[in-house]
Write an enzyme that holds these catalytic residues in place. Structure first.
Site, PDB file in Angstrom:
ATOM      1  N   VAL A   1       4.026  -9.624  -2.278  1.00 22.17           N
ATOM      2  CA  VAL A   1       4.388  -8.557  -3.214  1.00 22.17           C
ATOM      3  C   VAL A   1       4.819  -7.279  -2.491  1.00 22.17           C
ATOM      4  O   VAL A   1       5.735  -6.585  -2.923  1.00 22.17           O
ATOM      5  CB  VAL A   1       3.220  -8.270  -4.180  1.00 22.17           C
ATOM      6  CG1 VAL A   1       3.562  -7.106  -5.109  1.00 22.17           C
ATOM      7  CG2 VAL A   1       2.908  -9.512  -5.007  1.00 22.17           C
ATOM      8  N   GLU A   2       4.163  -6.977  -1.374  1.00 19.43           N
ATOM      9  CA  GLU A   2       4.482  -5.744  -0.647  1.00 19.43           C
ATOM     10  C   GLU A   2       5.858  -5.788   0.012  1.00 19.43           C
ATOM     11  O   GLU A   2       6.618  -4.832  -0.058  1.00 19.43           O
ATOM     12  CB  GLU A   2       3.417  -5.473   0.422  1.00 19.43           C
ATOM     13  CG  GLU A   2       2.066  -5.052  -0.122  1.00 19.43           C
ATOM     14  CD  GLU A   2       2.051  -3.634  -0.647  1.00 19.43           C
ATOM     15  OE1 GLU A   2       3.015  -2.902  -0.426  1.00 19.43           O
ATOM     16  OE2 GLU A   2       1.049  -3.261  -1.285  1.00 19.43           O
ATOM     17  N   SER A   3       6.154  -6.896   0.690  1.00 23.87           N
ATOM     18  CA  SER A   3       7.371  -6.897   1.521  1.00 23.87           C
ATOM     19  C   SER A   3       8.173  -8.184   1.458  1.00 23.87           C
ATOM     20  O   SER A   3       9.228  -8.267   2.097  1.00 23.87           O
ATOM     21  CB  SER A   3       6.988  -6.653   2.988  1.00 23.87           C
ATOM     22  OG  SER A   3       6.251  -7.758   3.491  1.00 23.87           O
TER      23      SER A   3
ATOM     24  N   MET B   1       0.841  -1.168   0.000  1.00 22.61           N
ATOM     25  CA  MET B   1       0.000   0.000   0.000  1.00 22.61           C
ATOM     26  C   MET B   1       0.877   1.219   0.000  1.00 22.61           C
ATOM     27  O   MET B   1       0.930   1.934   0.952  1.00 22.61           O
ATOM     28  CB  MET B   1      -0.853   0.005   1.242  1.00 22.61           C
ATOM     29  CG  MET B   1      -1.553   1.287   1.405  1.00 22.61           C
ATOM     30  SD  MET B   1      -1.733   1.788   3.040  1.00 22.61           S
ATOM     31  CE  MET B   1      -1.976   0.296   3.863  1.00 22.61           C
TER      32      MET B   1
END
Length: 202
Positions: free
Chosen positions: A96-98, A1
């Site tokens: 995907v974020e981290s 995000m």
């Protein structure tokens, strides 16, 4: 995000040098206890290819946090249950974020497993965005709010998670024409559907 280029974290940090050739594909499997495991080095025959990374997106750095993913399974399951969100969707977002790195920080200040921006962390009462439990609980709550706002439309939900609700609205209630967001949405969806396919009936 976040609007920083962290969509490549799972596609870049997941590199294991092998004779000078970087390998950044992501593999996963669900064990008999229902725990989902991720790796970029599939030493167990149960691993299945989850996401093949194109050569141009592979990196030469060997570090990865995917091996620690099982540590967060109970938190993911609890948060997903509380917000009526599929745990597979939460895992796909985190990959995907981290890449399951709880200390990940984007250039724009989004932090932790689900890459909470400071404003979002405040909105959901997060005191320490690096704390995995607080981060996951808030991130999943935000996902639930977005799913509700967009009538369970996963594409718009993920676009808003990545680029912000204002951007989705500004571009006519559609996926904004940002390169990162255009890549982010199908990548998360591909991982999500792959994880769903691995689940055992019952």
């Amino acid at each position: 995000m976040r609007r920083a280029s962290l969509v490549h974290l799972a596609l870049g940090l997941l590199a294991a040098a092998a004779g000078g050739q970087a390998q950044a594909d992501i593999y996963s499997f669900v064990d008999d206890a229902g725990v989902t495991h991720f790796t970029n080095v599939p030493v167990d025959g149960r691993y299945q290819l989850l996401l093949a990374t194109p050569p141009e997106e592979r990196a030469a750095r060997p570090e990865t946090s995917l091996g620690r993913s099982a540590e967060f399974d109970s938190l993911i399951e609890r948060a997903a249950r509380a917000q009526a969100v599929r745990p597979e969707l939460v895992r796909a977002v985190i990959v995907v974020e981290s890449a399951f790195n709880p200390r990940a920080v984007s250039r724009r200040g989004a932090v932790g497993l689900m890459q909470l921006l400071p404003a979002t962390a405040r909105r959901y009462g997060v005191a320490d965005a690096f704390d995995p439990e607080q981060n996951i609980m808030a991130g999943v709550h935000y996902l639930r709010d977005l799913l509700t706002r967009y009538g369970n439309n996963l594409e718009l939900t993920l676009a808003a998670y990545n680029a912000g609700e204002d951007a989705v609205e500004r571009y006519g209630h559609s996926i904004p024409p940002f390169a990162e967001t255009q890549h982010y949405v199908p990548t998360v969806l591909r991982i999500y559907r792959s994880l769903l396919s691995q689940q055992r009936p019952g």
